[in-house]
Design an enzyme around this catalytic site. Structure first.
Site, mmCIF file in Angstrom:
data_model
loop_
_atom_site.group_PDB
_atom_site.id
_atom_site.type_symbol
_atom_site.label_atom_id
_atom_site.label_comp_id
_atom_site.label_asym_id
_atom_site.label_seq_id
_atom_site.Cartn_x
_atom_site.Cartn_y
_atom_site.Cartn_z
ATOM 1 C CB CYS A 1 -14.967 -13.197 3.493
ATOM 2 S SG CYS A 1 -16.249 -13.938 2.481
ATOM 3 C CG ASN B 1 -19.370 -11.038 -0.096
ATOM 4 O OD1 ASN B 1 -18.149 -11.101 -0.229
ATOM 5 N ND2 ASN B 1 -20.014 -11.639 0.885
ATOM 6 C CG HIS C 1 -15.912 -9.389 4.024
ATOM 7 N ND1 HIS C 1 -15.717 -9.382 2.658
ATOM 8 C CD2 HIS C 1 -16.907 -10.293 4.256
ATOM 9 C CE1 HIS C 1 -16.537 -10.258 2.100
ATOM 10 N NE2 HIS C 1 -17.278 -10.817 3.055
#
Ligand code: ACO
Length: 334
Positions: free
Chosen positions: A114, A291, A261
């Site tokens: 990520c 996500n 993020h």
């Protein structure tokens, strides 16, 4: 011209297919209420045919180049943060190079989960220190839907697909990357991993929620100790933000927007609380896109930019955390 990276164009691409929590209720034993309360996610985008990682990255890149007003032949370098390239070789970045015809650029991927986009941005900034005329395409792109186990309710509800991109070059003003700090801690890798397990049939295909091309999912896919990931993410992102601001002599009052993020709304709320930042200064897209790992920050940045949320001179923070563990923070003047 200084050697500080500045963004001259942003772009993003989100797949057409919207998978809602209600639809997920038909695939795994879950509920809209559980997912919304625990994660803030209401829907996520799922890539279909023609929306492979490199294809989404290419669309985001073209959009960023259009905004920057440059052609692919002006690019010197392409970096893609991704953990879900279609192939191990060639890299996603080389496929993007081919698609856009960036014949004079060199291209490679960065694997930092990520945190991939911020790691790539930091690399671009380092190159620009020596060669500020360079034009660099920095992309985050992921197709996590092709890797999650659609029978595992602990993880499949969390992830989505997409891509975001920026064109960066050396700054002619005081705008751009002011400071950054990257971190990793491989000792904790077991808390979040994605292995290359044998592929097995994915039942979500029968339901129609997952494209046919993803019909074989990686059986063991994501291994995640959710509570520990949560704890480390909040603590490390919080420490990273506080340490960088202290080092640079800046207070959170000076910061206009935190673009993090998009892991989970509760992680983002806890982070804001921990560093004492009003939540209205945190830009979120997790509700609609889930996500999307390395893609989430650049796609959110592009959305904020196109919405007019970013004013010239604004101080921004980018904050990321992901598997590895990897994490980092960037202070940016828009
Ligand atoms: N629907 C319904 N119930 C579920 C679901 C689901 N989708 N998933 C898990 N459950 C159940 C569990 O099985 C458990 O049931 P049990 O008590 O009968 O065993 C119960 O819900 C509680 O599970 P917990 O794991 O304790 O739930 P928690 O409150 O920790 O929330 C969550 C889980 C949302 C994953 C949370 O731990 C979290 O957000 N962790 C961070 C993980 C993350 O963001 N990962 C993304 C990748 S890393 C990154 O991007 C930074």
């Amino acid at each position: 011209m200084t050697g500080r990276a500045t963004i001259i164009g942003t772009g993003s691409y989100l797949p057409k297919y919207i998978l809602t929590n209600k639809e997920l209720e038909k695939i795994v034993r879950t509920s809209d209420e559980w997912i919304t309360t625990r994660t803030g996610i209401r829907s996520r985008r799922i890539a279909g045919p023609g929306e492979e990682t490199s294809k989404m990255a290419t669309r985001a890149a073209i959009s960023a180049m259009e905004m920057a007003g440059i052609t692919a032949l002006e690019l010197d370098m392409i970096i893609v943060g991704t953990i879900t390239a279609e192939m191990v070789m060639p890299s996603c970045a080389c496929l993007v190079q081919k698609e856009i015809g960036a014949e004079t650029a060199f291209a490679f991927d960065v694997s930092a989960a990520c945190s991939g986009f911020v790691y790539a941005l930091e690399i671009a900034d380092r190159y620009l220190k020596n060669a500020p005329d360079m034009k660099i395409l920095v992309i985050g792109a992921e197709t996590l839907s092709s890797r999650v186990d659609w029978q595992d309710r602990n993880t499949c509800v969390l992830f989505g697909d997409g891509a975001g991109a920026c064109v960066v070059s050396g700054s002619k003003s005081d705008a751009g990357m002011l400071a950054s700090q990257l971190y990793s801690d491989g000792r904790l890798w077991q808390l979040l991993s994605l292995d290359a397990a044998p592929r097995r049939y994915c039942p979500a295909v029968d339901y129609g929620a997952v494209p046919e091309r993803n019909k074989f999912c990686d059986g063991s896919a994501f291994n995640m100790v959710g509570k520990d990931v949560f704890k480390h993410a909040v603590r490390e992102m919080g420490n990273a933000v506080e340490n960088l601001l202290e080092r640079e002599g800046i207070t959170l009052d000076d910061v206009s927007l935190l673009i993090p993020h998009q892991a989970n709304i509760r992680i983002l709320k806890s982070l804001a609380e921990r560093v004492n930042l009003p939540f209205k200064k945190v830009y979120t897209t997790i509700q609609k896109y889930g996500n999307s790992s390395a893609a989430s920050l650049p796609a959110a940045l592009d959305e904020a930019n196109r919405e007019g949320r970013l004013q010239k001179g604004d101080l921004l923070l980018f904050s990321v955390f992901g598997g590895g563990f990897t994490w980092g923070v960037v202070l940016w003047r828009w």
